[in-house]
Design an enzyme around this catalytic site. Structure first.
Site, PDB file in Angstrom:
ATOM      1  N   GLU A 171       0.804  -1.221   0.000  1.00  0.00           N
ATOM      2  CA  GLU A 171       0.000   0.000   0.000  1.00  0.00           C
ATOM      3  C   GLU A 171       0.841   1.277   0.000  1.00  0.00           C
ATOM      4  O   GLU A 171       0.910   1.997   1.012  1.00  0.00           O
ATOM      5  CB  GLU A 171      -0.976  -0.005   1.187  1.00  0.00           C
ATOM      6  CG  GLU A 171      -1.920  -1.190   1.167  1.00  0.00           C
ATOM      7  CD  GLU A 171      -2.959  -1.185   2.279  1.00  0.00           C
ATOM      8  OE1 GLU A 171      -2.874  -0.323   3.175  1.00  0.00           O
ATOM      9  OE2 GLU A 171      -3.855  -2.042   2.256  1.00  0.00           O
ATOM     10  N   GLU A 354      -5.764  -8.141  -0.249  1.00  0.00           N
ATOM     11  CA  GLU A 354      -6.428  -7.889   1.041  1.00  0.00           C
ATOM     12  C   GLU A 354      -7.880  -7.521   0.799  1.00  0.00           C
ATOM     13  O   GLU A 354      -8.182  -6.712  -0.087  1.00  0.00           O
ATOM     14  CB  GLU A 354      -5.791  -6.718   1.810  1.00  0.00           C
ATOM     15  CG  GLU A 354      -4.460  -6.990   2.409  1.00  0.00           C
ATOM     16  CD  GLU A 354      -3.939  -5.810   3.243  1.00  0.00           C
ATOM     17  OE1 GLU A 354      -4.742  -4.988   3.726  1.00  0.00           O
ATOM     18  OE2 GLU A 354      -2.711  -5.723   3.376  1.00  0.00           O
TER      19      GLU A 354
HETATM   20  O1  IFM Z   1      -4.632  -3.578   8.892  1.00  0.00           O
HETATM   21  C1  IFM Z   1      -4.502  -2.947   7.666  1.00  0.00           C
HETATM   22  C2  IFM Z   1      -3.307  -3.480   6.917  1.00  0.00           C
HETATM   23  O2  IFM Z   1      -2.137  -3.302   7.621  1.00  0.00           O
HETATM   24  C3  IFM Z   1      -3.162  -2.800   5.571  1.00  0.00           C
HETATM   25  N1  IFM Z   1      -4.382  -2.762   4.843  1.00  0.00           N
HETATM   26  C4  IFM Z   1      -5.585  -2.367   5.525  1.00  0.00           C
HETATM   27  C5  IFM Z   1      -5.739  -3.145   6.817  1.00  0.00           C
HETATM   28  C6  IFM Z   1      -7.020  -2.713   7.537  1.00  0.00           C
HETATM   29  O3  IFM Z   1      -6.967  -1.375   7.867  1.00  0.00           O
END
Ligand code: IFM
Length: 444
Positions: A171, A354
């Site tokens: 990210e 994710e």
């Molecule tokens: O927990 C985070 C993760 O570290 C990165 N993506 C989003 C998740 C939820 O906020």
């Protein structure tokens, strides 16, 4: 309320992979194993940054309990596990002599995955920059690309022969914008010049890590970006412009930098004067060929015009159902980004790296019935299925997250896990969502 999924593994292509994702600082327990100090230790220790001043010193103690946790991944029927390597665990000062205990730990973890028939999906950086490098400017310093390339070479010289896939940065929007413009994550800056540099350097570091891994003969290398659907909160022209700018910063800057080697004009309008000298010369390294692209998707934002300076946008509350973090539940956004990423990078396989939701999940009589999570995941997985039917090459889906864990500035109160963690006893209890996956993913 439903306790099972309506889909089964057999509804997806036979090579489609199912996984769970975690990250180092959020679960390992940073005080163990000789790791060096990180910007998240500094950020958490500064009053006002993190709910209840919570930190990742113990977290889920995955550092010691990883065999039990990997058993949960395998017993849940998953094929792959996405984890990250902590830079400061491997190199406590960020550079120089590696920490043998840290290297041994990731070596054991990768072997543990392979022994359980799980594909190790590694991410090199999930936000815990060593403090010693932050003292030198961290992501603002162009040298970070070289430091990161060296770290990559060190850790991948040890585990790169056995990982199934690898991505340099988790990210980049969070590393660049959230942490240097909004100040909401470590190192907590609110500075436009720092932002421009961090956003560019994080991509340059991606390029040097990719180069280091290719030089080691590694393959199946990708990039993981997060996306948020930008929805105009009202029909005004000013709001349309604000939404366009928000979308360009969040959803286009990193993707187009990585794939096309260009940055959107709507971002350069604000950041252009603050970019490092001759940044254009770096774009070839930034857009070096990838083997896949990863999408992290959770929510949408309702955007309105904000007076004051660029980017003149602000997020306002929207009408949809929300998770406990106030994030609107908008599965269509995942379908939108699957198509958009495919249109931008037509030749690349796509993974959902994710997707998941936070709940205030409680254990009652040894059970945690997280029906809202099952419904959320079901609706998002339906979007994946629909995209595959339309010809989008989606090859896998990772749930965030395996365990309840350290949710950064929110501390431990918001729980994303398929498995409940009691943060006092550290006992793990699979939730209804874990059982639902176990049923859906069973190979019969
Ligand atoms: O927990 C985070 C993760 O570290 C990165 N993506 C989003 C998740 C939820 O906020």
């Amino acid at each position: 309320m439903t306790k099972t999924f309506s889909f089964h593994r057999s509804d997806f292509p036979s090579d489609f992979l199912w996984g769970t994702a975690t990250s180092s600082y959020q679960i390992e327990g940073h005080k163990f194993g000789g790791a060096g100090r990180t910007i998240w230790d500094d950020f958490a220790e500064t009053p006002g940054n993190v709910v209840r001043n919570e930190h990742g010193q113990t977290a889920c103690d995955h550092y010691h309990r990883w065999p039990e946790d990997l058993d949960l991944v395998a017993d849940g029927g998953f094929d792959t596990y996405r984890f990250s390597t902590s830079w400061a665990r491997v190199m406590p000062e960020g550079r120089g002599t590696p920490n043998a205990e840290g290297l041994d730990y990731y070596d054991r973890l990768v072997d543990g995955l392979l022994e359980r028939g799980l594909k190790p999906a590694a991410t090199l950086y999930h936000w815990e920059m060593p403090s010693a490098l932050n003292d030198l400017g961290g992501w603002r310093n162009r040298d970070v690309a070289k430091w990161f390339g060296d770290f990559t070479h060190t850790i991948m010289s040890r585990i790169g022969d056995r990982v199934w896939s690898a991505a340099p940065i988790n990210e980049p929007w969070c590393v660049g914008w959230l942490s240097h413009f909004e100040g909401a994550h470590a190192p907590g800056l609110r500075d436009i010049r720092a932002t421009a540099r961090a956003m560019h350097h994080v991509l340059l570091a991606h390029g040097s890590a990719l180069d280091a891994m290719r030089s080691l003969g590694m393959s199946n290398l990708g990039a993981v970006c997060n996306f948020e659907y930008a929805n105009p909160a009202d029909p005004s022209e000013q709001t349309a412009q604000a939404t366009h700018t928000y979308d360009a910063i969040y959803n286009r800057f990193f993707l187009e930098g990585l794939i096309k080697g260009t940055y959107p004009d709507a971002v350069l309008e604000g950041l252009g004067p603050h970019m490092p000298k001759d940044w254009q010369a770096d774009m070839a390294a930034i857009s070096a060929p990838l083997d896949w692209i990863g999408i992290n998707y959770y929510t949408r934002k309702n955007i309105a015009f904000a007076p004051g300076g660029w980017p003149n946008s602000t997020a306002v509350e929207g009408p949809l159902d929300k998770t406990v973090m106030g994030w609107e539940i908008y599965p269509d956004g995942l379908g939108h980004f699957l198509q958009r990423v495919h249109d931008t990078a037509p030749d690349l396989p796509i993974y959902i790296t994710e997707n998941g939701m936070a709940g205030a999940d409680v254990l009652q009589d040894g059970h945690c019935v997280d029906s809202a999570r099952i419904a959320y995941l079901e609706a998002h997985i339906a979007q994946v299925r629909a995209a595959i039917a339309k010809g989008v090459p989606v090859k896998g889906y990772f749930v965030w997250s395996l365990l309840d864990n350290y949710e950064w500035a929110e501390g431990y109160k918001d729980r994303f896990g398929l498995v409940h963690v009691d943060f006092e006893s550290l006992t793990r209890t699979p939730k209804a969502s874990w059982h639902a996956f176990r049923t859906a993913l069973a190979k019969d």
